[in-house]
Design an enzyme around this catalytic site. Sequence first.
Site, PDB file in Angstrom:
ATOM      1  N   HIS A 166      -3.794  -6.387  -3.545  1.00 50.36           N
ATOM      2  CA  HIS A 166      -4.287  -5.309  -2.694  1.00 50.36           C
ATOM      3  C   HIS A 166      -4.130  -3.967  -3.404  1.00 50.36           C
ATOM      4  CE1 HIS A 166      -3.366  -8.257   0.763  1.00 50.36           C
ATOM      5  NE2 HIS A 166      -4.672  -8.271   0.509  1.00 50.36           N
ATOM      6  N   GLU A 169      -1.242  -1.200  -2.918  1.00 52.53           N
ATOM      7  CA  GLU A 169       0.135  -1.672  -3.053  1.00 52.53           C
ATOM      8  C   GLU A 169       0.598  -1.477  -4.502  1.00 52.53           C
ATOM      9  OE1 GLU A 169       0.216  -5.625  -1.373  1.00 52.53           O
ATOM     10  OE2 GLU A 169      -0.710  -4.938   0.496  1.00 52.53           O
ATOM     11  N   HIS A 295       3.597  -8.177  -3.189  1.00 51.81           N
ATOM     12  CA  HIS A 295       2.868  -7.328  -2.251  1.00 51.81           C
ATOM     13  C   HIS A 295       3.805  -6.232  -1.753  1.00 51.81           C
ATOM     14  CE1 HIS A 295      -0.735  -9.967  -1.584  1.00 51.81           C
ATOM     15  NE2 HIS A 295       0.111 -10.891  -2.025  1.00 51.81           N
ATOM     16  N   GLU A 364       7.072  -9.375  -0.022  1.00 50.12           N
ATOM     17  CA  GLU A 364       6.693  -8.064   0.502  1.00 50.12           C
ATOM     18  C   GLU A 364       7.810  -7.112   0.094  1.00 50.12           C
ATOM     19  OE1 GLU A 364       3.975  -7.120   1.899  1.00 50.12           O
ATOM     20  OE2 GLU A 364       2.995  -8.990   2.458  1.00 50.12           O
TER      21      GLU A 364
END
Length: 410
Positions: A166, A169, A295, A364
């Site tokens: 993404h 990010e 991420h 994450e």
Amino acid sequence: MKKMKVFLTIWCLHLNFTLLAEDSYHFVHLQAEGAQERSQIADYIHIDRIIEDDVYATVNSFDLNILKTFLPDKIVTSHSLDFPYDADPTESDVYEFPKVDHAYHTYNDVLDVIDSLSREYPQIVEVFTLGKTVEGYDIPLIRITHKKNRASDFFVPGILFVGSHHAREHLSTEIPLMLARHLAENYEFDESIRELVNSRDIYIVPVLNVDGKLHDIKGRRYKWWRKNRSFNEGTSARGVDLNRNYSYNWGGRGSSKRPRSETYRGPAPFSEPETQAIKNFIETTHNIRILLSYHTYSELILYPWSSSFDGVGGMDQQIFETMAQDMSRWNNYAPQQSSELYLHSGGTCDWAYGIHNIYCFSFELSPSPWGMRVGFYPGNDIIEPTFQINLGPALYLMEYSDNPSRVLAK
């Protein structure tokens, strides 16, 4: 007459969505009790943060209006977001980070770093092109292993680290890039790293979504951009969510068929050259046993399934759980099955494990969901501490990439 009114209502709604400004972004707060209700929300938008029964997301105007149309009762509040840092008109064509975030690496910076590593440490570092992006940029691939392994007929366990599915990010580019540098620079001085590099085939893709990353920082102004930069046929909308474009359960829950959506899954599995590049690499590199996809944000360690509330079951379930819990001791991230957050389909890890039996995790990264700072653009100071707490998990995965089931015998 009634049918005509319904048709006109739907047509007007579609027209309204089509005319919305694609670069207008909003912060939305919703309420949902448990993974089932969160999955209802994820059918329409992506979710950034979950704090108990509160759900938060950064969405474009199209997705906000989708929410208002289909899930109005879930919305607590929403407000428009300004673009972080105003652009200098004289630098409108510059692909650079805002000056306040000078520590982050642009695409050209990434290429310079890995080129330098390959020249300084040719015994262990090679640089390849994984593939091309929509806009024709090379996707860089770093291979770190002793040169004797490159032509060896013996099986050398492999592991793949991937950053920046993404675009916004950016921290997820920094961590794998720093990992490559750490391995190369410490090979001579750290015996444990030397043993890993000599006995493992380590592949690192610092930035997969090159086009999106470049777009997000163009003119030194962040744009909240998430997807790649594909031209979506039949619409002026740009971009596919690369982490909804893999083939395993593609088109299922938690992905959108609407091209303007932030979670648009694309017209078909692997429709995007970026995900095709990962697919081709995995299918032609037969020693990959573990994959880690970086991420941001929320400080989580996630494993399959993301597209089903069921666990993978059996010994593999124990392996995933044990490895995730072990790694959490370094970074203090919460370990859990991905679908405990919400259902989403077409993701990297479900495909890697479901199709290729590769033990796949998604991190994450920091900051935590409790933090008040905007998670996608957390500033320079977070880079080094985030790397330090995630170095141990990376080395741990390298260690067990020969046989992940060994973790059960510890």
